[in-house]
Design a protein around this motif. Structure first.
Motif, mmCIF file in Angstrom:
data_model
loop_
_atom_site.group_PDB
_atom_site.id
_atom_site.type_symbol
_atom_site.label_atom_id
_atom_site.label_comp_id
_atom_site.label_asym_id
_atom_site.label_seq_id
_atom_site.Cartn_x
_atom_site.Cartn_y
_atom_site.Cartn_z
ATOM 1 N N SER A 67 44.354 42.120 -39.850
ATOM 2 C CA SER A 67 43.104 42.455 -40.523
ATOM 3 C C SER A 67 43.026 43.962 -40.735
ATOM 4 C CB SER A 67 41.904 42.034 -39.665
ATOM 5 O OG SER A 67 41.856 40.649 -39.509
ATOM 6 N N ARG A 68 42.434 44.342 -41.841
ATOM 7 C CA ARG A 68 42.111 45.752 -42.064
ATOM 8 C C ARG A 68 40.661 45.922 -41.634
ATOM 9 N NH1 ARG A 68 43.431 46.794 -48.022
ATOM 10 N NH2 ARG A 68 42.667 48.859 -47.483
ATOM 11 N N LEU A 127 38.608 43.048 -43.489
ATOM 12 C CA LEU A 127 39.200 42.439 -44.670
ATOM 13 C C LEU A 127 40.429 41.674 -44.216
ATOM 14 C CD1 LEU A 127 39.276 42.025 -47.741
ATOM 15 C CD2 LEU A 127 40.721 44.075 -47.869
ATOM 16 N N ALA A 128 40.394 40.358 -44.394
ATOM 17 C CA ALA A 128 41.508 39.499 -43.987
ATOM 18 C C ALA A 128 41.652 38.386 -45.012
ATOM 19 C CB ALA A 128 41.259 38.905 -42.604
ATOM 20 N N ARG A 129 42.865 38.253 -45.513
ATOM 21 C CA ARG A 129 43.178 37.179 -46.472
ATOM 22 C C ARG A 129 42.196 37.162 -47.649
ATOM 23 N NH1 ARG A 129 44.220 35.030 -41.318
ATOM 24 N NH2 ARG A 129 46.441 34.641 -41.019
ATOM 25 N N THR A 138 34.340 40.307 -44.061
ATOM 26 C CA THR A 138 33.345 39.858 -43.090
ATOM 27 C C THR A 138 32.760 41.082 -42.412
ATOM 28 O OG1 THR A 138 34.693 37.887 -42.673
ATOM 29 C CG2 THR A 138 32.963 38.371 -41.085
ATOM 30 N N MET A 139 31.460 41.031 -42.145
ATOM 31 C CA MET A 139 30.811 42.151 -41.453
ATOM 32 C C MET A 139 30.188 41.663 -40.156
ATOM 33 S SD MET A 139 29.134 44.513 -44.404
ATOM 34 C CE MET A 139 27.959 43.332 -44.970
ATOM 35 N N HIS A 140 30.293 42.496 -39.142
ATOM 36 C CA HIS A 140 29.656 42.244 -37.856
ATOM 37 C C HIS A 140 28.859 43.479 -37.481
ATOM 38 C CE1 HIS A 140 31.918 38.588 -37.042
ATOM 39 N NE2 HIS A 140 32.990 39.220 -37.454
ATOM 40 N N TYR A 170 40.783 40.189 -33.112
ATOM 41 C CA TYR A 170 41.040 41.622 -32.994
ATOM 42 C C TYR A 170 40.089 42.171 -31.953
ATOM 43 C CZ TYR A 170 37.265 41.062 -36.306
ATOM 44 O OH TYR A 170 36.120 40.648 -36.911
ATOM 45 N N LEU A 171 40.221 43.430 -31.662
ATOM 46 C CA LEU A 171 39.366 44.064 -30.666
ATOM 47 C C LEU A 171 38.111 44.594 -31.318
ATOM 48 C CD1 LEU A 171 42.328 45.901 -29.001
ATOM 49 C CD2 LEU A 171 40.991 44.093 -27.935
#
Length: 162
Positions: A84-85, A116-118, A122-124, A160-161
């Motif tokens: 993921s970026r 950003l993945a695939r 997504t935002m958290h 991811y972390l």
């Protein structure tokens, strides 16, 4: 600049560095920011639960954090192929408590993580709490708690972390 403003500026710089290390996948350098007795906690459901009695998204000591990093580096973290970026935005840094010489302090901040993945973004959003110890500005993290805004909902794969 007064002492509290200097302390806050040092804490902001430290948190920005921590975010940059994670965003650039410098995980081993990130691990070095933690004390040997550190905890890294992402509660599930509510922010103020007892992690010994309730499920958590993450509740790691430093050894578990090192295993997590090793897995991300192994080539077998299939949810992270390709990796993921990530971009983290850290803001609203607040010194909640500090000892007289600024050698240790409790710092809270807000974090927005964009992944950003695939071809999907997504935002958290999270409220983060850090216990920093040692000599400033070379603090180390004794405790990191990430209170995700959506911690009571089903979350996409977070491999991811935070």
């Amino acid at each position: 600049m007064n002492a509290l403003q200097e302390l806050r500026a040092d804490a902001e710089s430290f948190l920005y560095r921590e975010a940059r290390l994670l965003d650039t996948q410098r995980f081993e350098d990130w691990l070095d920011l933690f004390t040997d007795d550190a905890t890294y906690w992402v509660p599930a459901g509510r922010d103020d639960i007892d992690p010994a009695r309730h499920v958590s998204i993450i509740h790691d000591d430093k050894a578990a954090m090192a295993r997590r990093v090793k897995r991300l580096r192994s080539g077998f973290a299939f949810a992270q192929e390709p990796a993921s970026r990530l971009h983290r935005i850290v803001s609203n840094v607040d010194i909640v408590d500090a000892d007289a010489d600024g050698g240790s302090c409790e710092v809270h901040c807000m974090m927005l993580l964009v992944e950003l993945a695939r071809h999907r973004q997504t935002m958290h959003s999270a409220h983060c709490e850090f216990t920093l110890t040692g000599s400033r500005p070379q603090w180390r993290i004794r405790r990191k708690k990430v209170n995700l805004l959506r911690n009571g909902e089903a979350l996409e794969c977070i491999s991811y972390l935070l």
